[in-house]
Design a protein around this motif. Sequence first.
Motif, short mmCIF file in Angstrom:
data_model
loop_
_atom_site.label_atom_id
_atom_site.label_comp_id
_atom_site.label_asym_id
_atom_site.label_seq_id
_atom_site.Cartn_x
_atom_site.Cartn_y
_atom_site.Cartn_z
N UNK A 1 65.25 -22.73 20.93
CA UNK A 1 64.57 -22.89 22.22
C UNK A 1 65.55 -23.43 23.25
N UNK A 2 66.57 -22.67 23.51
CA UNK A 2 67.61 -23.11 24.45
C UNK A 2 68.86 -22.27 24.26
N UNK A 3 69.98 -22.81 24.69
CA UNK A 3 71.25 -22.07 24.63
C UNK A 3 71.89 -22.19 23.24
N UNK A 4 72.55 -21.15 22.83
CA UNK A 4 73.45 -21.20 21.68
C UNK A 4 74.81 -20.76 22.21
N UNK A 5 75.55 -21.73 22.71
CA UNK A 5 76.75 -21.41 23.47
C UNK A 5 77.57 -22.67 23.68
N UNK A 6 78.72 -22.52 24.35
CA UNK A 6 79.51 -23.67 24.77
C UNK A 6 78.97 -24.20 26.09
N UNK A 7 79.10 -25.50 26.33
CA UNK A 7 78.57 -26.08 27.57
C UNK A 7 79.32 -25.59 28.79
N UNK A 8 78.63 -25.55 29.92
CA UNK A 8 79.25 -25.10 31.16
C UNK A 8 80.45 -25.98 31.50
N UNK A 9 81.57 -25.31 31.85
CA UNK A 9 82.76 -26.04 32.25
C UNK A 9 83.54 -26.61 31.08
N UNK A 10 83.06 -26.42 29.87
CA UNK A 10 83.74 -26.97 28.70
C UNK A 10 84.35 -25.87 27.85
N UNK A 11 84.87 -26.25 26.70
CA UNK A 11 85.43 -25.30 25.75
C UNK A 11 84.31 -24.42 25.20
N UNK A 12 84.39 -23.09 25.40
CA UNK A 12 83.27 -22.23 25.00
C UNK A 12 83.26 -21.89 23.51
N UNK A 13 84.25 -22.30 22.75
CA UNK A 13 84.35 -21.85 21.38
C UNK A 13 83.38 -22.61 20.47
N UNK A 14 82.51 -21.85 19.77
CA UNK A 14 81.53 -22.52 18.93
C UNK A 14 81.85 -22.42 17.44
N UNK A 15 82.71 -21.47 17.03
CA UNK A 15 83.16 -21.39 15.64
C UNK A 15 82.00 -21.55 14.65
N UNK A 16 81.06 -20.60 14.67
CA UNK A 16 79.86 -20.67 13.86
C UNK A 16 79.65 -19.36 13.10
N UNK A 17 79.38 -19.47 11.78
CA UNK A 17 78.90 -18.34 10.99
C UNK A 17 77.38 -18.47 10.90
N UNK A 18 76.69 -17.36 11.20
CA UNK A 18 75.23 -17.40 11.28
C UNK A 18 74.64 -16.29 10.41
N UNK A 19 73.72 -16.64 9.49
CA UNK A 19 73.09 -15.69 8.59
C UNK A 19 71.58 -15.84 8.71
N UNK A 20 70.89 -14.77 9.08
CA UNK A 20 69.45 -14.82 9.31
C UNK A 20 68.79 -13.71 8.51
N UNK A 21 67.87 -14.08 7.62
CA UNK A 21 67.20 -13.09 6.79
C UNK A 21 66.02 -12.42 7.46
N UNK A 22 65.61 -12.92 8.63
CA UNK A 22 64.49 -12.32 9.38
C UNK A 22 64.90 -12.05 10.81
N UNK A 23 64.04 -12.45 11.76
CA UNK A 23 64.32 -12.25 13.18
C UNK A 23 65.09 -13.45 13.75
N UNK A 24 65.92 -13.17 14.74
CA UNK A 24 66.63 -14.22 15.47
C UNK A 24 66.16 -14.19 16.92
N UNK A 25 65.63 -15.34 17.41
CA UNK A 25 65.13 -15.43 18.78
C UNK A 25 65.85 -16.58 19.48
N UNK A 26 66.51 -16.27 20.60
CA UNK A 26 67.24 -17.28 21.37
C UNK A 26 66.72 -17.27 22.79
#
Length: 405
Positions: free
Chosen positions: A261-286
């Motif tokens: 329920x929000x952003x999945x990202x780097x903060x504004x004006x900051x380092x945008x790199x999130x270095x995340x592996x994401x595995x979802x067995x159903x639906x993904x809602x952002x």
Amino acid sequence: MVVKNEQGYALITVLLIITIFTVVSLSYIGLASGSIKQNEVVEKKSQSVSIAEMGVTYYQTAIQGIFETILADRGLTPTSNFTPANITTIASQIETRFLSEFPKESEFPDTSAFNPIAGDFSTSPISITNLDFSTTPNVVEEKITINFKLKGTESGKDTVLEGEMGIDLNPLSPSFNSITPNCSSLPPGITHCEEVQNGGTPTSYNNMSNVKIISKGPLVFPNTSNNMTNIQILGSEVHFQSNVQMITNSTIESLGDMTVDGQLTGPNGGNPYINLDLFVGGNLYIDGKFELQSTKAQKVYVRDGVTVTNKMSIGSNYSVCIKGDLDVSNSLENFGNLYIQGNLRVPKSNAFTNTGVRYITGSVIYDDGTRANLNHTLPANSDTICGNTFDEPTIETVVDNVNYK
């Protein structure tokens, strides 16, 4: 002068020693012979147990083969909607076909299509005998229970096993297995593991690091979860009720749906790199931006649809694989690998920027109703790029319990 004759005494001594050694030797020979016979009995019993256990394995294989044959004959697949009538009929046919191949009180025949022992064993001391076999449908839980009893025989020694197998008609997709579902062995750098038994709200906060959170139930994170480092999260479902930004060296796996329920990202004006592996067995809602930028190779695997209510950006080091539709409400930028087994929905007013690798098996559908039919075929290396994301769900016969008699 008296002369003593000691030769008789020496002879008696020798005869006594020989007698003692003979008695002792015969005792040891008797003990050894008894031990050998006992070992032979134990070995034969152990071999009969192995034969019976082999029978359980081949029962499982035979049932699975019969089940798959019945599905094919009836035009069904593991993803079919199994009606109560279907479940009842399939259970009955499994029992009928199995018993026609392997009648009760009979040995597993060499001529059976599911013969567990290769070759002609008509004169062999090895045999597997079917003592009992029945199936029970459960139309409410969409399951079939198989009760069995068999006997393994080797050189006249018997072992009887009885137990239960089950066929769950709710198909399961292969697990990603990115995170071990226990706290017994922690990966490098992880110093704390929290197990939430039946789901709930685990400990969460900004700047959390070196933590593993696992649950067999759904996990809910009510607080902002920014600047997390070296985090592992595994749950039947995962729900972040606020922003998730600036994640480093972390893995999240949701066996079912995942919601942010929000952003999945780097903060504004900051380092945008999130270095995340994401595995979802159903639906993904952002419900916000979804920006995937990384300093190293990362992946996002989703087994159903993906919905992003704002902008989505895929960096050059990311591989995104989706077994379903991708719906982006704002612009979509792809500089990495994008594999979609489905359609892409984007606004026509915002350009779809693509300088990376893109495969879409369906169409690009714009918000004004127009579409561009791409109908790409996924390349041969899609398994290498996407792992088992696109594998079909399966239904398997599972041994639930076995008792030794």
